[in-house]
Write a protein that holds these residues in place. Structure first.
Motif, mmCIF file in Angstrom:
data_model
loop_
_atom_site.group_PDB
_atom_site.id
_atom_site.type_symbol
_atom_site.label_atom_id
_atom_site.label_comp_id
_atom_site.label_asym_id
_atom_site.label_seq_id
_atom_site.Cartn_x
_atom_site.Cartn_y
_atom_site.Cartn_z
ATOM 1 N N ALA A 1 -11.207 133.761 22.169
ATOM 2 C CA ALA A 1 -10.830 132.354 22.015
ATOM 3 C C ALA A 1 -12.003 131.438 22.362
ATOM 4 N N LYS A 2 -12.729 131.773 23.447
ATOM 5 C CA LYS A 2 -13.888 130.958 23.840
ATOM 6 C C LYS A 2 -14.980 131.029 22.775
ATOM 7 N N THR A 3 -15.198 132.228 22.223
ATOM 8 C CA THR A 3 -16.213 132.393 21.178
ATOM 9 C C THR A 3 -15.869 131.558 19.951
ATOM 10 N N LYS A 4 -14.611 131.582 19.561
ATOM 11 C CA LYS A 4 -14.171 130.792 18.412
ATOM 12 C C LYS A 4 -14.362 129.304 18.677
ATOM 13 N N LYS A 5 -14.067 128.877 19.904
ATOM 14 C CA LYS A 5 -14.231 127.471 20.263
ATOM 15 C C LYS A 5 -15.705 127.077 20.220
ATOM 16 N N CYS A 6 -16.573 127.960 20.709
ATOM 17 C CA CYS A 6 -18.017 127.691 20.677
ATOM 18 C C CYS A 6 -18.515 127.571 19.237
ATOM 19 N N GLU A 7 -18.019 128.434 18.362
ATOM 20 C CA GLU A 7 -18.412 128.367 16.953
ATOM 21 C C GLU A 7 -17.970 127.050 16.330
ATOM 22 N N GLU A 8 -16.773 126.585 16.693
ATOM 23 C CA GLU A 8 -16.292 125.305 16.177
ATOM 24 C C GLU A 8 -17.179 124.155 16.661
ATOM 25 N N PHE B 1 -20.312 124.386 17.616
ATOM 26 C CA PHE B 1 -21.631 124.523 16.993
ATOM 27 C C PHE B 1 -21.604 124.002 15.560
ATOM 28 N N ASP B 2 -20.543 124.321 14.835
ATOM 29 C CA ASP B 2 -20.401 123.829 13.467
ATOM 30 C C ASP B 2 -20.287 122.302 13.456
ATOM 31 N N MET B 3 -19.538 121.766 14.416
ATOM 32 C CA MET B 3 -19.400 120.311 14.523
ATOM 33 C C MET B 3 -20.751 119.660 14.835
ATOM 34 N N LEU B 4 -21.531 120.310 15.704
ATOM 35 C CA LEU B 4 -22.853 119.782 16.053
ATOM 36 C C LEU B 4 -23.774 119.779 14.844
ATOM 37 N N GLN B 5 -23.747 120.855 14.060
ATOM 38 C CA GLN B 5 -24.588 120.922 12.863
ATOM 39 C C GLN B 5 -24.213 119.828 11.866
ATOM 40 N N ARG B 6 -22.906 119.617 11.676
ATOM 41 C CA ARG B 6 -22.475 118.561 10.753
ATOM 42 C C ARG B 6 -22.906 117.185 11.255
#
Length: 208
Positions: free
Chosen positions: A65-72, A74-79
């Motif tokens: 769950a934490k990994t998925k949240k981190c990916e979200e 990171f994706d938000m940061l890239q956008r």
């Protein structure tokens, strides 16, 4: 009497082996674990393993769950970075366009003055009395054009060029066999550009 003592000793010797056997059985019972104790320990060990597996599974689920949240995130940061980069580029383009438009408007209001100075330079000096005045006007015109050139303003080429509606404004058409098709043969008013922006179209005569 002697016979009686012997009988007593024999009786005592006979009693000792029994006592030793009983003691050995008691020690054996104390040392040897019972079946209930063995199975009880196995049950406890099995329960501990189940608890450990459940705890490990819980940890893995939390990690996922934490990994998925981190990916979200990171994706938000890239956008966000991409959007900010596009915003900066768009802002720069808008500033450049606004600057170019402002400069174009100022130069457009100044061009009639340039036209009049050019006409003054074209007036023939028949007597030669106004030679110095004409030279002074010509010098002023040259300085003005140098200033315009430094700011990126250039004259639009017309005479001898193929007619281009994006650059030229045709006010007259003629038939001329010596000229090519859609060729500009005369310029009535000069056109100017600021980089890739047309400030004023050239007013021209087009042949054929």
């Amino acid at each position: 009497m002697k016979g009686g003592k012997k009988d007593q000793n024999i009786h005592k010797d006979c009693e000792n082996p029994k006592q030793e056997g009983i003691a050995r059985e008691e020690v054996s019972e104390e040392v040897t674990p019972s079946a209930d104790n063995i199975y009880g320990k196995e049950d406890n060990s099995s329960n501990e393993e189940k608890d450990n597996e459940a705890e490990l599974k819980n940890i893995m689920e939390q990690l996922e769950a934490k990994t998925k949240k981190c990916e979200e995130y990171f994706d938000m940061l890239q956008r966000t970075i991409a959007e900010f980069d596009n915003y900066k580029k768009r802002t720069i383009r808008e500033k450049e366009a606004l600057y170019s438009e402002s400069v174009s408007d100022v130069i457009a209001t100044f061009l009639p003055v340039v036209d009049n100075i050019e006409r003054a330079c074209q007036i023939p000096d028949t007597n030669g009395d106004n030679k110095s005045i004409k030279e002074g006007i010509t010098l002023v015109l040259r300085q003005i054009k140098d200033i315009l050139s430094k700011h990126g303003v250039e004259e639009i080429k017309s005479v001898g060029e193929t007619f281009n509606p994006e650059l030229h404004n045709a006010v007259m058409h003629v038939t001329d066999e010596s000229a090519g098709e859609n060729m500009v043969v005369e310029e009535f008013q000069k056109g100017y550009m600021l980089k890739d922006r047309v400030i004023r179209h050239s007013m021209v005569k087009v042949a054929n």
